[in-house]
Write a protein that holds these residues in place. Structure first.
Motif, PDB file in Angstrom:
ATOM      1  N   MET A  82       0.832  -1.189   0.000  1.00  0.00           N
ATOM      2  CA  MET A  82       0.000   0.000   0.000  1.00  0.00           C
ATOM      3  C   MET A  82       0.875   1.250   0.000  1.00  0.00           C
ATOM      4  N   TYR A  83       1.928   1.219   0.793  1.00  0.00           N
ATOM      5  CA  TYR A  83       2.819   2.365   0.876  1.00  0.00           C
ATOM      6  C   TYR A  83       3.443   2.658  -0.484  1.00  0.00           C
ATOM      7  N   ALA A  84       3.903   1.630  -1.168  1.00  0.00           N
ATOM      8  CA  ALA A  84       4.516   1.818  -2.485  1.00  0.00           C
ATOM      9  C   ALA A  84       3.512   2.391  -3.481  1.00  0.00           C
ATOM     10  N   THR A  85       2.272   1.964  -3.398  1.00  0.00           N
ATOM     11  CA  THR A  85       1.240   2.494  -4.286  1.00  0.00           C
ATOM     12  C   THR A  85       1.004   3.972  -4.005  1.00  0.00           C
ATOM     13  N   GLY A  86       0.984   4.339  -2.744  1.00  0.00           N
ATOM     14  CA  GLY A  86       0.827   5.747  -2.378  1.00  0.00           C
ATOM     15  C   GLY A  86       1.973   6.594  -2.885  1.00  0.00           C
ATOM     16  N   LEU A  87       3.192   6.076  -2.745  1.00  0.00           N
ATOM     17  CA  LEU A  87       4.346   6.820  -3.251  1.00  0.00           C
ATOM     18  C   LEU A  87       4.314   6.950  -4.770  1.00  0.00           C
ATOM     19  N   LEU A  88       3.856   5.895  -5.450  1.00  0.00           N
ATOM     20  CA  LEU A  88       3.727   5.961  -6.900  1.00  0.00           C
ATOM     21  C   LEU A  88       2.700   7.025  -7.289  1.00  0.00           C
ATOM     22  N   LEU A  89       1.595   7.068  -6.588  1.00  0.00           N
ATOM     23  CA  LEU A  89       0.573   8.070  -6.870  1.00  0.00           C
ATOM     24  C   LEU A  89       1.123   9.473  -6.641  1.00  0.00           C
ATOM     25  N   LEU A  90       1.866   9.673  -5.558  1.00  0.00           N
ATOM     26  CA  LEU A  90       2.471  10.984  -5.316  1.00  0.00           C
ATOM     27  C   LEU A  90       3.418  11.369  -6.444  1.00  0.00           C
ATOM     28  N   PHE A  91       4.204  10.422  -6.903  1.00  0.00           N
ATOM     29  CA  PHE A  91       5.133  10.691  -7.995  1.00  0.00           C
ATOM     30  C   PHE A  91       4.374  11.088  -9.266  1.00  0.00           C
ATOM     31  N   LEU A  92       3.303  10.371  -9.566  1.00  0.00           N
ATOM     32  CA  LEU A  92       2.509  10.695 -10.746  1.00  0.00           C
ATOM     33  C   LEU A  92       1.851  12.067 -10.619  1.00  0.00           C
ATOM     34  N   LEU A  93       1.428  12.425  -9.416  1.00  0.00           N
ATOM     35  CA  LEU A  93       0.865  13.759  -9.198  1.00  0.00           C
ATOM     36  C   LEU A  93       1.934  14.837  -9.365  1.00  0.00           C
ATOM     37  N   GLU A  94       3.148  14.556  -8.907  1.00  0.00           N
ATOM     38  CA  GLU A  94       4.258  15.501  -9.111  1.00  0.00           C
ATOM     39  C   GLU A  94       4.514  15.698 -10.607  1.00  0.00           C
ATOM     40  N   LEU A  95       4.520  14.609 -11.362  1.00  0.00           N
ATOM     41  CA  LEU A  95       4.707  14.712 -12.808  1.00  0.00           C
ATOM     42  C   LEU A  95       3.559  15.485 -13.453  1.00  0.00           C
ATOM     43  N   ALA A  96       2.364  15.309 -12.931  1.00  0.00           N
ATOM     44  CA  ALA A  96       1.212  16.041 -13.461  1.00  0.00           C
ATOM     45  C   ALA A  96       1.400  17.544 -13.287  1.00  0.00           C
ATOM     46  N   VAL A  97       1.927  17.963 -12.140  1.00  0.00           N
ATOM     47  CA  VAL A  97       2.165  19.399 -11.927  1.00  0.00           C
ATOM     48  C   VAL A  97       3.195  19.914 -12.925  1.00  0.00           C
ATOM     49  N   LEU A  98       4.221  19.134 -13.192  1.00  0.00           N
ATOM     50  CA  LEU A  98       5.219  19.554 -14.180  1.00  0.00           C
ATOM     51  C   LEU A  98       4.583  19.682 -15.568  1.00  0.00           C
ATOM     52  N   ALA A  99       3.737  18.723 -15.924  1.00  0.00           N
ATOM     53  CA  ALA A  99       3.061  18.780 -17.223  1.00  0.00           C
ATOM     54  C   ALA A  99       2.127  19.983 -17.298  1.00  0.00           C
ATOM     55  N   VAL A 100       1.423  20.257 -16.227  1.00  0.00           N
ATOM     56  CA  VAL A 100       0.530  21.420 -16.191  1.00  0.00           C
ATOM     57  C   VAL A 100       1.341  22.704 -16.340  1.00  0.00           C
ATOM     58  N   GLY A 101       2.515  22.740 -15.738  1.00  0.00           N
ATOM     59  CA  GLY A 101       3.373  23.913 -15.893  1.00  0.00           C
ATOM     60  C   GLY A 101       3.754  24.152 -17.343  1.00  0.00           C
ATOM     61  N   GLY A 102       4.076  23.084 -18.056  1.00  0.00           N
ATOM     62  CA  GLY A 102       4.389  23.215 -19.473  1.00  0.00           C
ATOM     63  C   GLY A 102       3.184  23.657 -20.280  1.00  0.00           C
ATOM     64  N   TRP A 103       2.030  23.088 -19.966  1.00  0.00           N
ATOM     65  CA  TRP A 103       0.801  23.453 -20.662  1.00  0.00           C
ATOM     66  C   TRP A 103       0.474  24.919 -20.419  1.00  0.00           C
ATOM     67  N   LEU A 147      -3.522   9.531   3.807  1.00  0.00           N
ATOM     68  CA  LEU A 147      -3.565   8.071   3.934  1.00  0.00           C
ATOM     69  C   LEU A 147      -2.198   7.497   4.275  1.00  0.00           C
ATOM     70  N   LEU A 148      -1.149   8.031   3.667  1.00  0.00           N
ATOM     71  CA  LEU A 148       0.194   7.553   3.981  1.00  0.00           C
ATOM     72  C   LEU A 148       0.556   7.855   5.438  1.00  0.00           C
ATOM     73  N   ARG A 149       0.175   9.018   5.912  1.00  0.00           N
ATOM     74  CA  ARG A 149       0.469   9.354   7.312  1.00  0.00           C
ATOM     75  C   ARG A 149      -0.353   8.514   8.265  1.00  0.00           C
ATOM     76  N   ARG A 150      -1.593   8.242   7.890  1.00  0.00           N
ATOM     77  CA  ARG A 150      -2.438   7.401   8.733  1.00  0.00           C
ATOM     78  C   ARG A 150      -1.871   5.982   8.829  1.00  0.00           C
ATOM     79  N   ALA A 151      -1.228   5.547   7.750  1.00  0.00           N
ATOM     80  CA  ALA A 151      -0.589   4.230   7.753  1.00  0.00           C
ATOM     81  C   ALA A 151       0.683   4.233   8.593  1.00  0.00           C
TER      82      ALA A 151
END
Length: 111
Positions: free
Chosen positions: A1-22, A103-107
């Motif tokens: 579960m923790y790894a999935t949360g970290l993956l989601l955070l990473f994808l959200l970080e990439l989304a912010v970078l993409a939004v910045g380019g857009w 959720l990660l902090r609650r875990a």
């Protein structure tokens, strides 16, 4: 579960970078300025993340400071989406980040 949360955070970080380019590309300016902004904004965001927000940040912030920086960073991504005419997507980005961190902090593991 923790790894999935970290993956989601990473994808959200990439989304912010993409939004910045857009957002940079969508500026009401000439093509050279738009191209420069589309490249510069994600680079600036990535540099700020590397210095203050990443787990291996060059400037170690106390936990509250790091969380505040990350919240501001994702709020900026949401704000750029709102400026692009996608306010619901901006809210979804920020809420997704906040829920994932909670959720990660609650875990028992900080994000």
């Amino acid at each position: 579960m923790y790894a999935t949360g970290l993956l989601l955070l990473f994808l959200l970080e990439l989304a912010v970078l993409a939004v910045g380019g857009w957002w940079g590309w969508a500026l009401d300016a000439g093509t050279p300025v738009r191209v420069a902004a589309a490249v510069a904004v994600p680079l600036l965001l990535a540099a700020l993340w590397g210095v203050f927000g990443s787990p291996k940040a060059r400037v170690p912030l106390p936990a509250a400071g790091k969380h505040a920086f990350q919240a501001a960073w994702f709020a900026a991504g949401g704000g750029m989406l709102a400026l692009l005419g996608r306010p619901l997507a901006g809210v979804a980005l920020v809420v997704s980040w906040a829920l994932t961190v909670a959720l990660l902090r609650r875990a028992g593991r900080p994000a």
